[in-house]
Design an enzyme around this catalytic site. Structure first.
Site, PDB file in Angstrom:
ATOM      1  N   LYS A  28      -8.022   1.249  -3.008  1.00  0.00           N
ATOM      2  CA  LYS A  28      -7.645   0.814  -1.651  1.00  0.00           C
ATOM      3  C   LYS A  28      -7.861   1.941  -0.628  1.00  0.00           C
ATOM      4  CE  LYS A  28      -5.063  -1.070   1.661  1.00  0.00           C
ATOM      5  NZ  LYS A  28      -5.301  -2.268   2.401  1.00  0.00           N
TER       6      LYS A  28
ATOM      7  N   LYS B 269      -2.102   4.834   8.680  1.00  0.00           N
ATOM      8  CA  LYS B 269      -1.268   4.913   7.459  1.00  0.00           C
ATOM      9  C   LYS B 269      -2.159   5.123   6.228  1.00  0.00           C
ATOM     10  CE  LYS B 269       1.356   2.205   4.189  1.00  0.00           C
ATOM     11  NZ  LYS B 269       1.995   0.964   3.769  1.00  0.00           N
TER      12      LYS B 269
ATOM     13  N   THR C 238       0.866  -1.184   0.000  1.00  0.00           N
ATOM     14  CA  THR C 238       0.000   0.000   0.000  1.00  0.00           C
ATOM     15  C   THR C 238       0.895   1.225   0.000  1.00  0.00           C
ATOM     16  OG1 THR C 238      -1.652  -1.186   1.303  1.00  0.00           O
ATOM     17  CG2 THR C 238      -1.831   1.212   1.231  1.00  0.00           C
TER      18      THR C 238
HETATM   19  P1  NAD Z   1       5.971  -5.996   7.286  1.00  0.00           P
HETATM   20  O1  NAD Z   1       6.723  -4.828   7.836  1.00  0.00           O
HETATM   21  O2  NAD Z   1       5.586  -7.130   8.170  1.00  0.00           O
HETATM   22  O3  NAD Z   1       6.804  -6.631   6.059  1.00  0.00           O
HETATM   23  C1  NAD Z   1       7.591  -5.895   5.177  1.00  0.00           C
HETATM   24  C2  NAD Z   1       8.816  -6.722   4.811  1.00  0.00           C
HETATM   25  O4  NAD Z   1       9.584  -5.996   3.835  1.00  0.00           O
HETATM   26  C3  NAD Z   1       9.759  -6.976   6.007  1.00  0.00           C
HETATM   27  O5  NAD Z   1      10.024  -8.353   6.128  1.00  0.00           O
HETATM   28  C4  NAD Z   1      11.018  -6.179   5.658  1.00  0.00           C
HETATM   29  O6  NAD Z   1      12.217  -6.776   6.136  1.00  0.00           O
HETATM   30  C5  NAD Z   1      10.946  -6.187   4.144  1.00  0.00           C
HETATM   31  N1  NAD Z   1      11.731  -5.111   3.524  1.00  0.00           N
HETATM   32  C6  NAD Z   1      11.752  -3.798   3.835  1.00  0.00           C
HETATM   33  N2  NAD Z   1      12.609  -3.138   3.006  1.00  0.00           N
HETATM   34  C7  NAD Z   1      13.116  -4.069   2.173  1.00  0.00           C
HETATM   35  C8  NAD Z   1      14.062  -4.014   1.110  1.00  0.00           C
HETATM   36  N3  NAD Z   1      14.644  -2.857   0.755  1.00  0.00           N
HETATM   37  N4  NAD Z   1      14.368  -5.170   0.484  1.00  0.00           N
HETATM   38  C9  NAD Z   1      13.797  -6.343   0.835  1.00  0.00           C
HETATM   39  N5  NAD Z   1      12.889  -6.460   1.848  1.00  0.00           N
HETATM   40  C10 NAD Z   1      12.568  -5.335   2.500  1.00  0.00           C
HETATM   41  O7  NAD Z   1       4.685  -5.356   6.578  1.00  0.00           O
HETATM   42  P2  NAD Z   1       3.302  -6.107   6.221  1.00  0.00           P
HETATM   43  O8  NAD Z   1       2.379  -6.057   7.383  1.00  0.00           O
HETATM   44  O9  NAD Z   1       3.624  -7.405   5.562  1.00  0.00           O
HETATM   45  O10 NAD Z   1       2.713  -5.078   5.144  1.00  0.00           O
HETATM   46  C11 NAD Z   1       3.244  -4.983   3.834  1.00  0.00           C
HETATM   47  C12 NAD Z   1       2.379  -4.040   3.012  1.00  0.00           C
HETATM   48  O11 NAD Z   1       1.055  -4.553   2.961  1.00  0.00           O
HETATM   49  C13 NAD Z   1       2.279  -2.627   3.582  1.00  0.00           C
HETATM   50  O12 NAD Z   1       2.334  -1.702   2.516  1.00  0.00           O
HETATM   51  C14 NAD Z   1       0.925  -2.621   4.278  1.00  0.00           C
HETATM   52  O13 NAD Z   1       0.361  -1.317   4.314  1.00  0.00           O
HETATM   53  C15 NAD Z   1       0.126  -3.546   3.375  1.00  0.00           C
HETATM   54  N6  NAD Z   1      -0.992  -4.231   4.043  1.00  0.00           N
HETATM   55  C16 NAD Z   1      -0.832  -4.826   5.254  1.00  0.00           C
HETATM   56  C17 NAD Z   1      -1.904  -5.474   5.850  1.00  0.00           C
HETATM   57  C18 NAD Z   1      -1.741  -6.142   7.197  1.00  0.00           C
HETATM   58  O14 NAD Z   1      -2.759  -6.517   7.777  1.00  0.00           O
HETATM   59  N7  NAD Z   1      -0.535  -6.319   7.711  1.00  0.00           N
HETATM   60  C19 NAD Z   1      -3.149  -5.523   5.209  1.00  0.00           C
HETATM   61  C20 NAD Z   1      -3.283  -4.939   3.947  1.00  0.00           C
HETATM   62  C21 NAD Z   1      -2.189  -4.296   3.365  1.00  0.00           C
END
Ligand code: NAD
Length: 296
Positions: free
Chosen positions: A171, A246, A96
């Site tokens: 979204k 966010k 997102t």
């Molecule tokens: P998270 O922080 O758990 O996971 C993100 C991952 O990206 C981490 O493992 C981190 O190490 C990795 N990362 C960061 N920078 C990086 C890079 N340069 N290279 C490689 N890996 C890298 O986040 P999440 O909860 O999985 O959310 C991910 C996305 O999904 C976000 O944009 C969030 O807004 C969206 N989202 C989350 C949810 C939810 O319920 N968690 C629901 C809908 C949408």
């Protein structure tokens, strides 16, 4: 079998990556966090030590990263995806991020000979694990047709929202409505209870009357009426206040860019921001109910 790179194996990405591997695809997984890569390997993916190693020989790159700056860094930064991927590789960014950041990424990718689709999701960690996410996809129709079989593995509803960035538009507009409707639902249950009407009776009436909405019938913020709702487990998320905040910030920023008036979206943002500032960013967003009751 498609060769796929998966970048970003966090709360959401880990389950999504595992589902692609389980479906028999050749998945090359990369994350800055080595433990996350190990878990992906245990779920059937192959470990990549760098972005370059992950994307060098694949047809599709899927990413699930925290925010827009990570997405731009991963795709266009030094030693990023575009420096290593084969021309024509399809990029599916499921993170997102801001509408403008997604449109900018689509333009940069096209200039470099790639096709980038924004494909943010609705549904949390449980839906990511179960493969039941909803995808809202922005980008050209031919890119959508190529993306759909891959997204179908990770989701149960896959929508083409139109031009680049339109997935992010869908979204944030949806989540702004959700943020507002949740606060309204909390206010209604609190008002009814304070005036002597118990939550179950109010639910029985309102859920079949004109106040009915998803925040009430699928995620009721008052404990009791919807057993699966976070209100029955001390408002553990679910969907955390910080995540709603966010999305509301992205919505308000995008609204400002185009002069869209969003007074209730703004007010909702203030309410979630105050909860976050007060140290409640990690409770479920339906926990607004507890604030209204004076418990937080
Ligand atoms: P998270 O922080 O758990 O996971 C993100 C991952 O990206 C981490 O493992 C981190 O190490 C990795 N990362 C960061 N920078 C990086 C890079 N340069 N290279 C490689 N890996 C890298 O986040 P999440 O909860 O999985 O959310 C991910 C996305 O999904 C976000 O944009 C969030 O807004 C969206 N989202 C989350 C949810 C939810 O319920 N968690 C629901 C809908 C949408």
């Amino acid at each position: 079998m498609t060769k796929i790179a998966f970048i970003g194996l966090g709360n959401m990405g880990s389950g999504m990556c595992a589902n692609l591997a389980k479906a028999g695809h050749d998945v090359h997984a990369f994350d800055l966090n080595a433990d996350a890569v190990k878990a992906a390997v245990a779920a059937g993916a192959k470990a990549a030590a760098t972005v370059g190693e992950a994307v060098g020989d694949v047809d599709v790159v899927v990413s699930m990263l925290p925010a827009g700056r990570h997405v731009h860094q991963v795709y266009f930064g030094e030693d990023g995806v575009t420096a290593h991927a084969k021309p024509g590789t399809l990029f599916l960014d499921c993170s997102t991020i801001a509408v403008e950041e997604a449109r900018d990424a689509a333009g940069k990718a096209a200039d470099a000979g790639f096709s980038y689709m924004d494909a943010p999701v609705s549904g949390g960690v449980a839906a990511a694990e179960a493969g039941t996410l909803t995808f809202m996809v922005g980008g050209p129709k031919d890119g959508f047709e190529k993306a759909k079989p891959i997204l179908d593995i990770m989701g149960k509803n896959v929508f083409h929202a139109g031009d680049p960035g339109n997935g992010q538009v869908a979204k944030i507009a949806n989540n702004m409505l959700l943020g507002i409707s949740m606060i309204g639902t909390c206010e209604a249950f609190n008002l009814a209870e304070k005036l002597g009407l118990d939550a179950q009776t109010f639910y029985d009436i309102s859920s079949t009357a004109s106040g009915q909405c998803w925040s009430m019938t699928s995620y009721c913020p008052a404990p009791g009426p919807v057993p699966t709702a976070p209100s029955n487990r001390e408002y553990k998320p679910g969907f955390a206040v910080a995540m709603m905040l966010k999305d509301l910030r992205l919505a308000m920023g995008a609204g400002d860019d185009v002069g869209a008036d969003t007074p209730l979206g703004n007010h909702a943002q203030q309410i979630y921001a105050k909860l976050d500032e007060d140290g409640f960013g990690d409770i479920d967003f339906s926990g607004v109910m507890r604030r209204l009751k004076g418990e937080l």
